[in-house]
Design an enzyme around this catalytic site. Structure first.
Site, PDB file in Angstrom:
ATOM      1  N   ARG A 136      -2.810  -9.170 -33.616  1.00 41.52           N
ATOM      2  CA  ARG A 136      -1.576  -9.972 -34.224  1.00 41.52           C
ATOM      3  C   ARG A 136      -1.362 -11.073 -33.313  1.00 41.52           C
ATOM      4  O   ARG A 136      -1.972 -11.173 -32.184  1.00 41.52           O
ATOM      5  CB  ARG A 136      -0.284  -9.042 -34.662  1.00 41.52           C
ATOM      6  CG  ARG A 136       0.227  -8.571 -33.180  1.00 41.52           C
ATOM      7  CD  ARG A 136       1.376  -7.942 -33.476  1.00 41.52           C
ATOM      8  NE  ARG A 136       2.065  -7.518 -32.204  1.00 41.52           N
ATOM      9  CZ  ARG A 136       3.174  -6.858 -32.169  1.00 41.52           C
ATOM     10  NH1 ARG A 136       3.983  -6.649 -33.107  1.00 41.52           N
ATOM     11  NH2 ARG A 136       3.766  -6.563 -30.823  1.00 41.52           N
ATOM     12  N   GLU A 166       7.681 -13.281 -32.287  1.00 43.51           N
ATOM     13  CA  GLU A 166       7.098 -13.043 -30.783  1.00 43.51           C
ATOM     14  C   GLU A 166       6.085 -14.175 -30.552  1.00 43.51           C
ATOM     15  O   GLU A 166       5.012 -13.939 -30.117  1.00 43.51           O
ATOM     16  CB  GLU A 166       6.805 -11.904 -30.216  1.00 43.51           C
ATOM     17  CG  GLU A 166       8.180 -11.037 -30.167  1.00 43.51           C
ATOM     18  CD  GLU A 166       7.667  -9.789 -29.380  1.00 43.51           C
ATOM     19  OE1 GLU A 166       6.607  -9.332 -29.316  1.00 43.51           O
ATOM     20  OE2 GLU A 166       8.760  -9.241 -28.997  1.00 43.51           O
ATOM     21  N   CYS A 188      -9.495 -23.343 -28.006  1.00 46.26           N
ATOM     22  CA  CYS A 188     -10.913 -23.732 -28.722  1.00 46.26           C
ATOM     23  C   CYS A 188     -10.815 -25.154 -28.942  1.00 46.26           C
ATOM     24  O   CYS A 188     -10.119 -25.966 -28.367  1.00 46.26           O
ATOM     25  CB  CYS A 188     -10.465 -23.208 -30.277  1.00 46.26           C
ATOM     26  SG  CYS A 188      -9.291 -24.044 -31.250  1.00 46.26           S
ATOM     27  N   GLU A 217      15.760  -6.969 -31.104  1.00 49.60           N
ATOM     28  CA  GLU A 217      14.900  -5.912 -31.176  1.00 49.60           C
ATOM     29  C   GLU A 217      15.283  -5.232 -30.171  1.00 49.60           C
ATOM     30  O   GLU A 217      15.479  -5.955 -28.880  1.00 49.60           O
ATOM     31  CB  GLU A 217      13.541  -6.021 -31.174  1.00 49.60           C
ATOM     32  CG  GLU A 217      12.831  -6.438 -32.435  1.00 49.60           C
ATOM     33  CD  GLU A 217      11.237  -6.654 -32.434  1.00 49.60           C
ATOM     34  OE1 GLU A 217      10.742  -5.942 -31.433  1.00 49.60           O
ATOM     35  OE2 GLU A 217      10.856  -7.508 -33.158  1.00 49.60           O
ATOM     36  N   TRP A 237       4.245   1.158 -25.401  1.00 51.40           N
ATOM     37  CA  TRP A 237       3.295   0.214 -24.575  1.00 51.40           C
ATOM     38  C   TRP A 237       3.674   0.170 -23.193  1.00 51.40           C
ATOM     39  O   TRP A 237       2.683  -0.554 -22.310  1.00 51.40           O
ATOM     40  CB  TRP A 237       3.303  -1.281 -25.377  1.00 51.40           C
ATOM     41  CG  TRP A 237       4.609  -1.687 -25.703  1.00 51.40           C
ATOM     42  CD1 TRP A 237       5.204  -1.748 -26.699  1.00 51.40           C
ATOM     43  CD2 TRP A 237       5.203  -2.626 -24.693  1.00 51.40           C
ATOM     44  NE1 TRP A 237       6.607  -2.263 -26.467  1.00 51.40           N
ATOM     45  CE2 TRP A 237       6.536  -2.783 -25.262  1.00 51.40           C
ATOM     46  CE3 TRP A 237       5.159  -3.017 -23.487  1.00 51.40           C
ATOM     47  CZ2 TRP A 237       7.685  -3.743 -24.663  1.00 51.40           C
ATOM     48  CZ3 TRP A 237       6.077  -4.166 -22.887  1.00 51.40           C
ATOM     49  CH2 TRP A 237       7.315  -4.264 -23.472  1.00 51.40           C
ATOM     50  N   GLU A 291       2.011   1.820 -33.015  1.00 52.28           N
ATOM     51  CA  GLU A 291       3.297   1.999 -32.729  1.00 52.28           C
ATOM     52  C   GLU A 291       3.975   3.177 -33.318  1.00 52.28           C
ATOM     53  O   GLU A 291       5.115   3.656 -33.630  1.00 52.28           O
ATOM     54  CB  GLU A 291       3.919   0.892 -33.454  1.00 52.28           C
ATOM     55  CG  GLU A 291       4.028  -0.360 -32.357  1.00 52.28           C
ATOM     56  CD  GLU A 291       4.556  -1.406 -32.777  1.00 52.28           C
ATOM     57  OE1 GLU A 291       4.547  -1.791 -33.903  1.00 52.28           O
ATOM     58  OE2 GLU A 291       4.558  -2.550 -31.912  1.00 52.28           O
ATOM     59  N   LYS A 292       2.999   4.271 -33.373  1.00 51.05           N
ATOM     60  CA  LYS A 292       3.334   5.520 -34.253  1.00 51.05           C
ATOM     61  C   LYS A 292       4.338   6.341 -33.461  1.00 51.05           C
ATOM     62  O   LYS A 292       4.818   7.354 -33.754  1.00 51.05           O
ATOM     63  CB  LYS A 292       2.115   6.318 -34.740  1.00 51.05           C
ATOM     64  CG  LYS A 292       1.057   6.747 -34.091  1.00 51.05           C
ATOM     65  CD  LYS A 292      -0.081   7.502 -34.693  1.00 51.05           C
ATOM     66  CE  LYS A 292      -1.152   7.666 -33.934  1.00 51.05           C
ATOM     67  NZ  LYS A 292      -2.153   6.810 -33.387  1.00 51.05           N
TER      68      LYS A 292
HETATM   69  C1  GLA Z   1       7.690  -6.386 -30.126  1.00 48.90           C
HETATM   70  C2  GLA Z   1       7.497  -6.592 -31.660  1.00 48.90           C
HETATM   71  C3  GLA Z   1       7.608  -5.658 -32.795  1.00 48.90           C
HETATM   72  C4  GLA Z   1       6.889  -4.229 -31.892  1.00 48.90           C
HETATM   73  C5  GLA Z   1       7.711  -3.945 -30.803  1.00 48.90           C
HETATM   74  C6  GLA Z   1       7.463  -2.813 -30.226  1.00 48.90           C
HETATM   75  O1  GLA Z   1       8.951  -6.644 -29.749  1.00 48.90           O
HETATM   76  O2  GLA Z   1       8.183  -7.834 -32.188  1.00 48.90           O
HETATM   77  O3  GLA Z   1       6.815  -5.753 -33.676  1.00 48.90           O
HETATM   78  O4  GLA Z   1       5.761  -4.410 -31.651  1.00 48.90           O
HETATM   79  O5  GLA Z   1       7.471  -5.045 -29.770  1.00 48.90           O
HETATM   80  O6  GLA Z   1       7.959  -2.669 -28.807  1.00 48.90           O
HETATM   81 ZN    ZN Z   2      -7.046 -23.200 -30.635  1.00 48.25          ZN
END
Ligand code: GLA
Ligand code: ZN
Length: 672
Positions: A112, A151, A158, A308, A316, A356-357
């Site tokens: 992502r 984020e 590239c 958040e 993580w 993220e489970k």
């Molecule tokens: C970030 C992301 C979320 C999620 C959390 C998990 O802050 O914005 O989508 O992945 O981390 O800690």
């Molecule tokens: Zn690029």
């Protein structure tokens, strides 16, 4: 500004992904949200593939349903634009949207935060989607804020980025002559005769490690370009929303001290700042506080949104420790204590698949309200109900500012020499954390901000002094301000070219010193010096300086080595004010004593004096002042109140005198 007119209390909720669940479960979500006092959900963060199944079609049916459902359940919405990850079909059809990494490898679809910021495909379809969402849901008055992408970050090397980099450089320098001068390309025969000779600085060209470059000017400009390129993408979406909803309150979730993006620059385009707080376990409270204060600082002291945090655990970190009982509440209030007016989480329901489970959630896999985490969330929900809008718009009246600057961060850490151990953030922490631990409110500001409202401005390792920034400090000091800077300051101007004629360059007359040399000490080596009868270590770097009008503050200079006797600390009286210089790095005991002395001489007081581990901050408006007491200790602590106050959570009045805080407890006191 946070859209206060659409909120009646601190917004409480967070990332909600009902699309990952069968619809039967949604009703249960609503029951549990109501129990916990959840009143806002962030929707649609990673839904691009669902909303745009192919190039020609959009499908909003699921989101329509979700919007109706949450509206019926009286939930407010933070609406995301879903562009944090592009759809697989788009990557297949338009590979220009895929990034190229630092090693020059073209990425395949996956992950992502994966779109190239210079990609024409991304720049076309991301704002188009944002616009369509805004057009479709513009009449939902329960959408209280907008959340662009997710984020923003990373980087791309590239060919499209390379081309855009050249365009960016032409804007910055105008001519190749100016660019050749700015980058000092006469070194190692780098002279450019055509713009298209310039290539991206990565492992294929100027770098030998991610953070190690042989041409600082090029690498520094690439960082500036990358931050600007991503900001442009943000602005494209921002404009697409505003076209349909001119008064939309728009933000994107930032990440505190995130090195790749110059958030001071970004903040100009955010209606309010918001950020995701995921401290590593064991981080000190002062360390977390510094990130909050930066997020408040990028909008010149405006309250921000805590977008958040985890209610319990991340997935993580290397060791994902649980937030201990009381810790989620404590960290939530710490955010509020530093200027947050929302308390939001990732995520509402714990997902069953992918990485993220095992990330904490309001509703755990067990699916009921009978969990420790849910009970703690419910208690906090009730308290936030009681607090209502009482914190709204209240600001911190700090008398001390610490200067933070992304250009400095990049330039210091790209610098070959003087020491690999010199890290910008660490140098900020030495000053910030010491002041925080003594309960001084501190603002974190950019060199572009006004200094007048402060009595003490600290610019640790102010290596790069851009434009007229020295002049601002000069007149601040002349007018009675106190300024403090350290080793490795004033060395270069905005293109990372050395200001010749003696360090610290443009700061030399302000500080009244000349730094002739700097000695880097390996970790196992220290020098020492005396201050107020106590010996302190000198570590990391030792400046060898001469007085040019300044006075020596330490008692006898360095105690060791061939520069024994040369000053470590100096103060220069300039006009009505004073400029301090700290020529080495020391320990917290030293910073405590030295900073407390400077503050008391300047007439700056801590919010309150408390036992160690009890943090105190303040927020105020014309009507009242709130004092936040946060006991980060695992045991109770007694605070002596010099005033009578109202406890706004417990709805109780206290006389001046001793107040006991249980382990991890928080009290918010109002004084009229
Ligand atoms: C970030 C992301 C979320 C999620 C959390 C998990 O802050 O914005 O989508 O992945 O981390 O800690
Ligand atoms: Zn690029």
């Amino acid at each position: 500004m946070i859209p206060y007119e659409k909120l009646n209390k601190i917004a409480y909720g967070g990332d909600y992904n009902p699309e990952q669940w069968p619809e039967e479960i949604w009703e249960e979500d609503m029951r549990l949200f109501a129990l916990a006092g959840i009143d806002i959900v962030t929707l649609n963060v990673f839904s691009w593939a669902a909303l745009q199944p192919d190039e020609a079609h959009y499908d909003f049916s699921k989101l329509d349903k979700i919007m109706e459902f949450v509206k019926k359940n009286n939930l407010k919405v933070c609406m995301a634009t879903a562009t944090g990850a592009h759809p697989a079909w788009m990557a297949k059809k338009y590979p220009d949207i895929l990034r190229v990494d630092f090693e020059g490898r073209k990425r395949k679809f996956g992950f992502r935060h994966n779109s190239c910021p210079s990609s024409h495909t991304y720049r076309k379809y991301a704002p188009m989607l944002a616009g369509k969402i805004a057009e479709r849901y513009k009449d939902y008055d329960n959408i209280v804020m907008w959340h662009i992408s997710n984020e923003f970050g990373g980087e791309c090397y590239c060919e499209n980025c390379e081309k855009e980099f050249r365009v960016w450089l032409q804007k910055r320098y105008g001519t190749l002559d100016a660019l050749n001068t700015a980058w000092n390309t006469a070194f190692w025969g780098h002279t450019f005769y055509a713009w298209d000779e310039i290539v991206v600085p990565d492992m294929r060209s100027e770098h030998f490690e991610v953070e190690r470059t042989v041409f600082q000017g090029i690498s520094l400009d690439y960082r500036r370009f990358m931050s600007d390129a991503m900001l442009d993408c943000y602005i494209l979406e921002y404009d697409a929303i505003k076209k349909w909803i001119p008064d939309a309150a728009i933000t994107t979730n930032l990440m505190g001290f995130y090195k790749p993006l110059d958030y001071f620059k970004w903040a100009k385009y955010l209606d309010f700042a918001s950020w995701d707080n995921y401290p590593r376990s064991g981080a000190s409270y002062a360390n977390i506080a510094m990130s909050h204060d930066l997020m408040r600082g990028i909008k010149q002291g405006e309250p921000f949104a805590l977008m958040e945090q985890t209610p319990s655990v991340t997935n993580w970190h290397p060791y994902n420790a649980l937030k201990r009982p009381g810790e989620m509440r404590l960290l939530s209030y710490q955010a509020v204590a530093h200027g947050a007016d929302t308390v939001m989480f990732f995520q509402m329901r714990r997902s069953i698949g992918a990485c993220e489970k095992y990330h904490g959630a309001v509703i755990d896999h067990v699916g009921t309200e009978n969990t420790r985490v849910f009970r703690e969330l419910t208690e906090l929900g009730k308290e936030l109900e009681v607090i209502g809008s009482r914190t709204f718009g209240k600001k911190t009246d700090a008398k001390v500012a610490i200067v933070m600057d992304w250009d400095n961060w990049w330039a210091i850490e790209y610098s070959a020499g003087p020491s690999d151990d010199l890290k910008y953030r660490t140098e900020l922490e030495r000053y910030y954390e010491t002041l925080r631990n003594m309960n001084y409110d501190v603002d974190i500001i950019s060199p572009e901000d006004n200094l007048e409202q402060y009595q003490l401005v600290i610019a640790p390792v102010w290596y790069m002094v851009k434009g007229e920034d020295d002049e601002k400090v000069r007149s601040f000091v002349k007018n009675g301000g106190r300024f403090l800077t350290t080793f490795f300051s004033g060395f270069v101007q905005e293109n990372d070219l050395v200001t010749i004629g003696g360090y610290p360059g443009k700061l030399r007359d302000i500080l009244g010193i000349w730094v002739e040399e700097e000695d880097a000490l390996p970790p196992e080596k220290t020098n020492s010096f005396m201050y107020k009868g106590t010996q302190y270590p000198a570590t990391l770097l030792c400046d060898l300086m001469h007085l040019e009008g300044a006075k020596q503050v330490d008692e006898a200079g360095y105690e060791d080595d061939f520069y024994k006797g040369m000053p470590v600390l100096t103060v220069n009286e300039l006009g009505e004010g004073k400029a301090y210089y700290v020529g080495t790095a020391s320990n917290e005991a030293f910073y405590r004593t030295f900073l407390a002395d400077i503050c008391s001489e300047a007439g700056i007081s801590p919010v309150l004096v408390t036992p160690d581990g009890v943090e105190v901050t303040s927020r105020e408006d014309a009507k009242e002042r709130l004092i936040f007491l946060l006991n980060h200790n695992d045991k109770e602590a007694t605070v002596t109140l010099p005033f009578a106050a109202e406890d706004i959570i417990a709805k109780q009045e206290y006389e001046a005198g001793d107040l006991v805080l249980a382990a991890k407890d928080v009290k918010i006191l109002a004084i009229k």
